[in-house]
Design a protein around this motif. Structure first.
Motif, short mmCIF file in Angstrom:
data_model
loop_
_atom_site.label_atom_id
_atom_site.label_comp_id
_atom_site.label_asym_id
_atom_site.label_seq_id
_atom_site.Cartn_x
_atom_site.Cartn_y
_atom_site.Cartn_z
N GLU A 136 0.26 -1.23 -0.35
CA GLU A 136 0.65 -0.02 0.15
C GLU A 136 1.00 0.79 -0.38
N ASP A 137 1.54 1.12 0.74
CA ASP A 137 3.03 2.47 0.90
C ASP A 137 3.62 2.92 -0.61
N ARG A 138 3.65 1.73 -0.74
CA ARG A 138 4.27 2.02 -2.52
C ARG A 138 3.32 2.17 -3.76
N GLU A 139 2.28 1.66 -3.34
CA GLU A 139 1.71 2.12 -4.14
C GLU A 139 0.97 4.07 -4.16
N ARG A 140 0.99 4.06 -2.72
CA ARG A 140 1.07 5.71 -2.54
C ARG A 140 2.20 6.18 -3.16
N ALA A 141 3.30 5.96 -3.29
CA ALA A 141 3.90 6.54 -3.63
C ALA A 141 4.51 6.90 -5.09
N ALA B 51 1.68 6.40 -6.99
CA ALA B 51 0.60 7.42 -7.88
C ALA B 51 0.74 9.21 -7.03
N ALA B 52 1.49 8.96 -6.18
CA ALA B 52 1.91 10.55 -5.91
C ALA B 52 2.86 11.29 -6.86
N ASP B 53 3.79 10.51 -7.01
CA ASP B 53 5.00 10.16 -8.01
C ASP B 53 4.42 10.87 -10.05
N ARG C 31 2.95 -6.76 -6.78
CA ARG C 31 1.38 -7.52 -6.71
C ARG C 31 1.12 -8.92 -7.19
#
Length: 170
Positions: free
Chosen positions: A93-98, A100-102, A113
């Protein structure tokens, strides 16, 4: 193909998920060194995927031999199933958020995944380790010809202890 980096030179080359590929390479090496089972088995794949996820989400391994501090970190991360499972979910989840933010694609994350989906959704018929020492009549599962009780188990529950053992044997 170009590495998983973004430069100013442009180009639409294929991104190579080097972090994931390296995590799989190191995981495969750890399992092969332990010589715990045939690499053609699903159990071996489960161990490799669990170790690769651990390496990938803990920011990968270092080049060459693993230093003692890194080996100890891997032992701690793979020691307990339920905590590891929560850690993997949170890390993804943390990597997905990062990502998406980038606003950039994350090819290594896609492979991680996919590995996690396989580990959670695939069940393997294995010895019921939870029933060791339980009276025979209370053991759930299917009894084999050798008297061993087998149950369907998520692949990560087999792969994680295998990976943990491979780390101990390293």
């Amino acid at each position: 193909m170009r590495p998983e980096e973004y430069g100013t030179t442009g180009g639409d080359g294929l991104l190579v998920p080097m972090a994931w590929m390296y995590a799989e390479y190191v995981a495969d090496g750890l399992l092969a060194t332990g010589d715990l089972m045939d690499p053609a088995t699903l159990e071996y794949r489960a161990g490799r995927e669990a170790l690769a996820l651990t390496l990938f989400l803990s920011d990968g391994a270092v080049a060459g031999a693993l230093p003692a501090a890194r080996v100890e970190e891997l032992r701690l991360l793979t020691a307990y199933g339920a905590a590891w499972r929560r850690w993997v979910r949170a890390g993804l989840e943390d990597r997905e958020r990062a990502a998406a933010a980038d606003g950039r694609p994350a090819p290594g994350l896609d492979l991680a995944r996919a590995a996690w989906r396989w580990l959670e959704e695939t069940e393997l018929l294995a010895a019921d380790l939870g029933a060791i020492g339980a009276p025979r009549r209370e053991r759930p599962g299917r009894e084999e010809e050798d008297g061993e009780v087998r149950v369907w188990t998520p692949a990560w529950q087999l792969g994680l202890p295998l990976g943990h053992l491979a780390i101990h044997l390293y």
